[in-house]
Design a protein around this motif. Structure first.
Motif, mmCIF file in Angstrom:
data_model
loop_
_atom_site.group_PDB
_atom_site.id
_atom_site.type_symbol
_atom_site.label_atom_id
_atom_site.label_comp_id
_atom_site.label_asym_id
_atom_site.label_seq_id
_atom_site.Cartn_x
_atom_site.Cartn_y
_atom_site.Cartn_z
ATOM 1 N N UNK A 1 0.831 -1.205 0.000
ATOM 2 C CA UNK A 1 0.000 0.000 0.000
ATOM 3 C C UNK A 1 0.864 1.253 0.000
ATOM 4 N N UNK A 2 1.937 1.248 0.803
ATOM 5 C CA UNK A 2 2.845 2.397 0.846
ATOM 6 C C UNK A 2 3.528 2.601 -0.498
ATOM 7 N N UNK A 3 3.899 1.492 -1.146
ATOM 8 C CA UNK A 3 4.513 1.580 -2.471
ATOM 9 C C UNK A 3 3.536 2.210 -3.458
ATOM 10 N N UNK A 4 2.260 1.774 -3.407
ATOM 11 C CA UNK A 4 1.251 2.329 -4.304
ATOM 12 C C UNK A 4 1.032 3.813 -4.080
ATOM 13 N N UNK A 5 1.037 4.235 -2.815
ATOM 14 C CA UNK A 5 0.878 5.653 -2.509
ATOM 15 C C UNK A 5 2.041 6.471 -3.047
ATOM 16 N N UNK A 6 3.250 5.919 -2.917
ATOM 17 C CA UNK A 6 4.421 6.652 -3.412
ATOM 18 C C UNK A 6 4.421 6.680 -4.933
ATOM 19 N N UNK A 7 3.950 5.606 -5.557
ATOM 20 C CA UNK A 7 3.820 5.602 -7.013
ATOM 21 C C UNK A 7 2.886 6.722 -7.471
ATOM 22 N N UNK A 8 1.812 6.936 -6.742
ATOM 23 C CA UNK A 8 0.850 7.984 -7.119
ATOM 24 C C UNK A 8 1.471 9.373 -7.041
ATOM 25 N N UNK A 9 2.439 9.548 -6.143
ATOM 26 C CA UNK A 9 3.126 10.847 -6.075
ATOM 27 C C UNK A 9 3.863 11.129 -7.384
ATOM 28 N N UNK A 10 4.482 10.092 -7.957
ATOM 29 C CA UNK A 10 5.193 10.291 -9.223
ATOM 30 C C UNK A 10 4.222 10.394 -10.395
ATOM 31 N N UNK A 11 3.137 9.624 -10.377
ATOM 32 C CA UNK A 11 2.159 9.723 -11.452
ATOM 33 C C UNK A 11 1.455 11.078 -11.440
ATOM 34 N N UNK A 12 1.329 11.682 -10.260
ATOM 35 C CA UNK A 12 0.654 12.982 -10.155
ATOM 36 C C UNK A 12 1.384 14.077 -10.915
ATOM 37 N N UNK A 13 2.662 13.865 -11.221
ATOM 38 C CA UNK A 13 3.402 14.848 -12.010
ATOM 39 C C UNK A 13 2.768 15.055 -13.377
ATOM 40 N N UNK A 14 2.032 14.034 -13.861
ATOM 41 C CA UNK A 14 1.483 14.073 -15.211
ATOM 42 C C UNK A 14 0.050 14.585 -15.262
ATOM 43 N N UNK A 15 -0.525 14.964 -14.117
ATOM 44 C CA UNK A 15 -1.850 15.585 -14.130
ATOM 45 C C UNK A 15 -1.748 16.902 -14.893
ATOM 46 N N UNK A 16 -2.617 17.146 -15.878
ATOM 47 C CA UNK A 16 -2.478 18.341 -16.729
ATOM 48 C C UNK A 16 -2.414 19.659 -15.970
ATOM 49 N N UNK A 17 -3.154 19.785 -14.875
ATOM 50 C CA UNK A 17 -3.153 21.047 -14.127
ATOM 51 C C UNK A 17 -2.305 20.963 -12.865
ATOM 52 N N UNK A 18 -1.316 20.060 -12.850
ATOM 53 C CA UNK A 18 -0.457 19.913 -11.665
ATOM 54 C C UNK A 18 0.265 21.221 -11.339
ATOM 55 N N UNK A 19 0.600 21.969 -12.382
ATOM 56 C CA UNK A 19 1.206 23.282 -12.165
ATOM 57 C C UNK A 19 2.710 23.280 -12.032
ATOM 58 N N UNK A 20 3.341 22.143 -12.277
ATOM 59 C CA UNK A 20 4.798 22.072 -12.183
ATOM 60 C C UNK A 20 5.294 20.934 -13.066
ATOM 61 N N UNK A 21 6.589 20.960 -13.346
ATOM 62 C CA UNK A 21 7.250 19.831 -13.988
ATOM 63 C C UNK A 21 8.693 19.780 -13.528
#
Length: 277
Positions: A84-104
């Protein structure tokens, strides 16, 4: 999560979702024995396009990734809690690709010495206002025991260790937010996000294309940050950019310090609120 496990998870996820898909250079890894892993980029890009860019569903993207044979094999025998912790950390990296994340995550040579590779930095992809929280750019903390902290120092692997003034202990901080660089007059600061995560709060208006920065501490780059290479120090003629003294001995001493300067030591961070660690 135990710090050693977090460090290996972060090495793998940064390698796959950042180095392998987005950057032209390799980011710094915590473990010297980390070996480069690559999954078919087309497969990962399709997952990101279908779930994140098309539907803004990071959790669905993470679930499809976790169902890939590579991650099933990697997590075989791992406890459900750590999965579960691995999955949560994976989501942190996938969140970089959200179109309105506001950063890269981008590259910079501002903090590199001659002959060194570029380093990562965080760039705003939209305007941010004072008080905004950049929640898609986050990281996870693992509290370090004193012996673990000492071991990281001995191995010169403490580049992403924070000293929490609120917790009065050292913590390993990993995830996309760790790539935010220091500035003596920064435009962001670290704040808690949930029980064991940290994100960023904007403290100065930021324009699209600006580098997002935070303040690591007064002594992070030597005494009074005398070795600091940040934009503010360059503009003010301080730190690394301070004009040398006339006396020959002082000039020689500064040159010696410059030759052995270290770009990263540790951050001293005071958090707002209780991060619950």
């Amino acid at each position: 999560m135990e710090y050693s496990l977090l460090s290996r998870y972060d090495d793998l996820l940064a390698d796959i979702f950042l180095d392998g898909l987005h950057l032209w250079f390799r980011t710094i890894k915590m473990n010297a024995d980390h070996s480069e892993r690559r999954l078919p980029s087309k497969q990962l890009i399709n997952i990101i396009r279908n779930h994140i860019i098309g539907r803004n569903r990071v959790t669905d993207a993470a679930q499809e990734c976790l169902n890939l044979d590579f991650f099933k094999d990697y997590l075989r025998g791992v406890s459900q809690k750590d999965k579960s912790a691995f999955g949560q950390h994976m989501k942190r990296y996938l969140s970089m690709y959200v179109p309105n994340a506001g950063f890269e995550i981008c590259d910079t040579r501002r903090y590199s010495q001659e002959g060194e590779e570029a380093q990562a930095c965080v760039i705003a992809t939209k305007d941010w206002s004072i008080g905004d929280e950049i929640k898609m750019c986050s990281g996870m903390i693992a509290v370090l025991a004193s012996e673990d902290d000492d071991e990281l120092k001995r191995q010169n692997r403490d580049f992403s260790v924070m000293f929490s003034t609120r917790k009065n202990c050292s913590c390993l901080f990993l995830g996309p937010a760790r790539f935010m660089n220091h500035d003596c007059d920064s435009n962001c600061k670290f704040i808690p996000l949930g029980q064991a995560a940290i994100t960023l709060k904007v403290v100065k208006d930021v324009k699209c294309g600006d580098e997002l920065t935070s303040f690591y501490g007064d002594q992070y780059f030597g005494e009074d940050n005398c070795e600091c290479r940040c934009v503010t120090c360059e503009r003010r003629g301080n730190g690394f950019f301070k004009p040398p003294e006339i006396e020959e001995e002082i000039v020689e001493e500064q040159q010696e310090v410059s030759a052995r300067r270290s770009t990263r030591k540790r951050k001293a961070v005071s958090y707002e609120g209780n991060i619950g660690l």
